[in-house]
Design a protein around this motif. Structure first.
Motif, mmCIF file in Angstrom:
data_model
loop_
_atom_site.group_PDB
_atom_site.id
_atom_site.type_symbol
_atom_site.label_atom_id
_atom_site.label_comp_id
_atom_site.label_asym_id
_atom_site.label_seq_id
_atom_site.Cartn_x
_atom_site.Cartn_y
_atom_site.Cartn_z
ATOM 1 N N THR A 2 23.317 19.346 108.875
ATOM 2 C CA THR A 2 23.664 18.291 107.921
ATOM 3 C C THR A 2 22.443 17.427 107.647
ATOM 4 O O THR A 2 21.720 17.041 108.566
ATOM 5 N N LEU A 3 22.232 17.101 106.367
ATOM 6 C CA LEU A 3 21.010 16.425 105.927
ATOM 7 C C LEU A 3 21.352 15.222 105.057
ATOM 8 O O LEU A 3 22.352 15.223 104.334
ATOM 9 N N ALA A 4 20.526 14.185 105.145
ATOM 10 C CA ALA A 4 20.592 13.052 104.220
ATOM 11 C C ALA A 4 19.170 12.709 103.797
ATOM 12 O O ALA A 4 18.204 12.963 104.526
ATOM 13 N N ILE A 5 19.044 12.126 102.615
ATOM 14 C CA ILE A 5 17.741 11.730 102.074
ATOM 15 C C ILE A 5 17.877 10.315 101.519
ATOM 16 O O ILE A 5 18.737 10.050 100.692
ATOM 17 N N MET A 6 17.026 9.414 102.002
ATOM 18 C CA MET A 6 17.072 8.029 101.542
ATOM 19 C C MET A 6 15.669 7.439 101.496
ATOM 20 O O MET A 6 14.815 7.798 102.294
ATOM 21 N N GLN A 7 15.458 6.525 100.556
ATOM 22 C CA GLN A 7 14.218 5.771 100.571
ATOM 23 C C GLN A 7 14.134 4.975 101.876
ATOM 24 O O GLN A 7 15.158 4.563 102.420
ATOM 25 N N THR A 25 19.386 15.774 110.310
ATOM 26 C CA THR A 25 18.037 15.458 109.825
ATOM 27 C C THR A 25 18.139 14.413 108.732
ATOM 28 O O THR A 25 18.931 14.545 107.804
ATOM 29 N N PHE A 26 17.322 13.374 108.857
ATOM 30 C CA PHE A 26 17.303 12.271 107.897
ATOM 31 C C PHE A 26 15.911 12.226 107.284
ATOM 32 O O PHE A 26 14.922 11.998 107.983
ATOM 33 N N VAL A 27 15.838 12.459 105.981
ATOM 34 C CA VAL A 27 14.559 12.501 105.284
ATOM 35 C C VAL A 27 14.272 11.139 104.666
ATOM 36 O O VAL A 27 15.067 10.634 103.865
ATOM 37 N N LEU A 28 13.151 10.551 105.050
ATOM 38 C CA LEU A 28 12.700 9.301 104.440
ATOM 39 C C LEU A 28 11.952 9.663 103.164
ATOM 40 O O LEU A 28 10.862 10.229 103.202
ATOM 41 N N TYR A 29 12.537 9.314 102.046
ATOM 42 C CA TYR A 29 12.048 9.694 100.719
ATOM 43 C C TYR A 29 10.922 8.736 100.333
ATOM 44 O O TYR A 29 11.113 7.812 99.540
ATOM 45 N N ASP A 30 9.737 8.970 100.898
ATOM 46 C CA ASP A 30 8.662 7.991 100.769
ATOM 47 C C ASP A 30 7.616 8.336 99.726
ATOM 48 O O ASP A 30 6.655 7.579 99.533
ATOM 49 N N ASP A 31 7.783 9.468 99.033
ATOM 50 C CA ASP A 31 6.825 9.822 97.980
ATOM 51 C C ASP A 31 7.479 9.762 96.600
ATOM 52 O O ASP A 31 7.218 10.582 95.720
ATOM 53 N N VAL A 32 8.341 8.769 96.433
ATOM 54 C CA VAL A 32 8.923 8.430 95.132
ATOM 55 C C VAL A 32 8.496 7.012 94.777
ATOM 56 O O VAL A 32 7.910 6.300 95.599
ATOM 57 N N SER A 163 23.409 23.063 105.445
ATOM 58 C CA SER A 163 24.703 23.546 104.956
ATOM 59 C C SER A 163 25.529 22.407 104.371
ATOM 60 O O SER A 163 26.510 22.655 103.667
ATOM 61 N N ARG A 164 25.114 21.155 104.664
ATOM 62 C CA ARG A 164 25.812 19.993 104.115
ATOM 63 C C ARG A 164 24.800 18.905 103.785
ATOM 64 O O ARG A 164 23.860 18.670 104.533
ATOM 65 N N TYR A 165 25.024 18.244 102.645
ATOM 66 C CA TYR A 165 24.203 17.104 102.253
ATOM 67 C C TYR A 165 25.114 15.898 102.090
ATOM 68 O O TYR A 165 26.145 15.972 101.411
#
Length: 233
Positions: A2-7, A25-32, A163-165
């Protein structure tokens, strides 16, 4: 997986931490693009019984820059000033003695990058709360800035074999469940339930403050329970 993406947000409110806790897994969306007057370098505390907005000063911040390109202001005095404000607001809180050293470690972290400061802060908060979520900065791994919006989110999910966002509830109009399903990914939105706890002698609870507020007034077990106070839709 399971994944999430946030600034990246500095010392974010409990809903942000709920999302982080809900995924592997938590993605820090830092290149936006950096957002002026957003939550990247600002948040709210309880000071003198009132909601107080603090801001980390930045150097030449602009929406024409990516978050990972934005630097902290040259004058380091903001660190001691913010720590003093937190001390004044929370020194009589029940868990001040254990939370303040963590707060000092975060705010005094040596860096001139707002993205790196936030990444460090979230790693420390994860460890303090006993969370196991993997944190990744999007600028360091995916090489897909040529993609935009939903297309890029899907690409990150696929690169991570997710498999999940899970996305905050505000994204219901941005992301399309059938498109994710076609890619073999389940799409859910997290809806944060309101959590309350005693804040000194206040009779009216002030919600959605920095996670520091919850930590100052509650032990780790209670905060972990709060992190589960959400619904997936």
């Amino acid at each position: 997986m399971t994944l999430a993406i946030m600034q990246p947000y500095f010392l974010p409110y409990i809903g942000y931490m709920q999302l982080m806790n809900a995924v592997d897994t938590f993605v820090l969306y830092d290149d936006v693009a950096f957002i002026n007057r957003g939550w990247i370098n600002r948040n709210k505390l309880l000071i003198n019984g009132q909601e107080y907005l603090f801001t980390i000063p930045l150097k030449d911040a602009s929406q024409n820059k990516r978050i990972n390109e934005v630097h902290l202001a040259d004058d380091p005095k903001w660190r001691s000033k913010l720590l003093k404000t937190i001390e004044q607001g929370y020194r009589k809180a029940p868990y001040y003695g254990t939370v303040m050293p963590l707060t000092e470690k975060i705010i005094n972290f040596t860096t001139d990058s707002i993205a790196d400061l936030i990444h460090f802060s979230l790693v420390e908060l994860n460890q303090y709360l006993g969370l196991t979520t993997r944190l990744v900065k999007s600028s360091t791994i995916y090489s897909n800035t040529h993609l935009k919006a939903q297309e890029r989110i899907l690409d990150i999910c696929q690169q991570e074999n997710a498999s999940r966002y899970i996305n905050p509830i505000g994204g219901t109009e941005l992301y399309d469940k059938p498109t994710f399903t076609q890619a073999g990914i389940e799409l859910n939105f997290i809806k944060t339930n309101r959590v309350e706890y005693p804040q000194f002698s206040r009779t009216e609870f002030i919600p959605w403050l920095s996670i520091l507020d919850a930590l100052m007034f509650n032990d780790i077990a209670a905060v972990r329970t709060m992190l589960g106070a959400y619904e997936l839709v």
